[in-house]
Design an enzyme around this catalytic site. Structure first.
Site, mmCIF file in Angstrom:
data_model
loop_
_atom_site.group_PDB
_atom_site.id
_atom_site.type_symbol
_atom_site.label_atom_id
_atom_site.label_comp_id
_atom_site.label_asym_id
_atom_site.label_seq_id
_atom_site.Cartn_x
_atom_site.Cartn_y
_atom_site.Cartn_z
ATOM 1 N N VAL A 296 55.382 -14.299 51.512
ATOM 2 C CA VAL A 296 55.966 -15.419 52.248
ATOM 3 C C VAL A 296 57.130 -16.072 51.510
ATOM 4 O O VAL A 296 57.886 -16.849 52.106
ATOM 5 C CB VAL A 296 54.909 -16.490 52.606
ATOM 6 N N ASN B 131 48.771 -21.226 55.490
ATOM 7 C CA ASN B 131 47.599 -21.269 54.632
ATOM 8 C C ASN B 131 47.798 -20.564 53.291
ATOM 9 O O ASN B 131 47.070 -20.837 52.339
ATOM 10 C CB ASN B 131 46.410 -20.642 55.376
ATOM 11 N N SER C 277 45.731 -30.359 50.726
ATOM 12 C CA SER C 277 44.542 -30.445 49.873
ATOM 13 C C SER C 277 44.344 -31.880 49.423
ATOM 14 O O SER C 277 45.306 -32.654 49.357
ATOM 15 C CB SER C 277 44.719 -29.559 48.629
ATOM 16 N N TYR D 284 50.136 -27.604 41.711
ATOM 17 C CA TYR D 284 49.415 -27.499 42.986
ATOM 18 C C TYR D 284 49.430 -28.838 43.739
ATOM 19 O O TYR D 284 49.676 -28.882 44.948
ATOM 20 C CB TYR D 284 47.983 -27.061 42.696
ATOM 21 N N ALA D 285 49.172 -29.928 43.023
ATOM 22 C CA ALA D 285 49.174 -31.255 43.644
ATOM 23 C C ALA D 285 50.545 -31.589 44.223
ATOM 24 O O ALA D 285 50.658 -32.144 45.320
ATOM 25 C CB ALA D 285 48.760 -32.322 42.627
ATOM 26 N N LYS E 276 51.072 -29.477 47.404
ATOM 27 C CA LYS E 276 50.257 -29.931 48.538
ATOM 28 C C LYS E 276 50.727 -31.288 49.054
ATOM 29 O O LYS E 276 50.656 -31.560 50.256
ATOM 30 C CB LYS E 276 48.780 -29.981 48.126
ATOM 31 N N ILE F 74 35.886 -26.763 48.701
ATOM 32 C CA ILE F 74 35.435 -25.718 49.613
ATOM 33 C C ILE F 74 35.035 -24.497 48.794
ATOM 34 O O ILE F 74 35.733 -24.117 47.857
ATOM 35 C CB ILE F 74 36.555 -25.311 50.612
#
Length: 254
Positions: free
Chosen positions: A65, A91, A143, A155-156, A159, A188
């Protein structure tokens, strides 16, 4: 195949495992034609086989992607095969967790590129067809880490960026009958959280136990919990829900 998404074309990036797979399975079970693009060829083939065995119409392709040309080519093929792209779920994601002083440029760029550049490429490609149709549902997977999480500066940030992306596109695309919303999962049980357990040096069972202790509903999340939230945003009847971020974490998040 009957169902609330019958005759609709749904694209899920990173849809071969975990949350993405659960989303793909839900849409297929509700009658959608399901397209999955992913870099994991083995998992992609396995998921494709499972969906075909359930009688679903499926398109799969190995696509990075972060490569705009690959994404645009796949999206065009999906549209030509399905006749429409009604739903797109961004996703695809990776983690490269580390404390800031240990985080490399590659750790940062890989996570930012997959989550943000990947969602940008996919959304830009699908909106062309959705605008023509005067209809579309775009759902971004954010997230609870967007609110900050130790060891996840990359990552934070990615997101949180997806939430700004969501709200901006909701404003731009709403007049074309396209809604853009985000689902922000909490803890999750997926392959990704198993990687987290390994990184911090504890068993997955201990990680689940520790996480559940802080979840008001008293259980950990399953991929199906996120798929159900995505389905709400993807429903035709959710046309007045736009630019929202839904935290699916078993309790409130500030």
């Amino acid at each position: 195949m009957a169902g609330r998404f019958a005759h609709q074309g749904a694209l899920i990036t990173g849809g071969s495992r975990g949350i993405g797979k659960a989303i793909s399975e839900l849409f297929a079970g509700e009658g959608a034609k399901v397209a999955i693009i992913d870099v994991n060829e083995a998992a992609l083939k396995e998921t494709e086989k499972e969906l075909l065995n359930r009688g679903a119409k499926v398109y799969t392709d190995v696509v990075d992607v972060t490569d705009a040309q690959q994404v645009e080519k796949a999206v065009k093929e999906i549209y030509n095969s399905f006749g429409s792209i009604d739903i797109a779920v961004n996703n695809a994601g990776v983690i490269r967790d580390n404390l800031l002083f240990k985080m490399t440029d590659a750790d940062w760029e890989t996570v930012i590129n997959v989550h943000l550049k990947g969602s940008f490429h996919t959304t830009r490609a699908v909106q062309t067809y959705m605008v023509q149709q005067k209809y579309g549902r775009i759902i971004n997977i954010s997230s609870t880490s967007a609110l900050g999480n130790r060891g996840q500066a990359n990552y934070a940030t990615a997101k949180a960026g997806l939430q700004g992306f969501t709200k901006t596109l909701a404003i731009e695309l709403g007049k074309f009958g396209i809604t853009v919303n985000a689902v922000a999962p909490g803890f999750i049980e997926t392959e990704m959280t198993k990687e987290t357990a390994k990184r911090i040096g504890i068993s997955f069972e201990d990680l689940v136990k520790a996480s559940v202790a802080n979840i008001p509903v008293g259980r950990s999340g399953k991929p199906e919990d996120i798929a159900n939230a995505v389905a709400f945003f993807a429903d035709r009847h959710s046309s007045f829900v736009n630019g929202q971020v839904l935290y699916v974490a078993g309790g409130p998040k500030n």
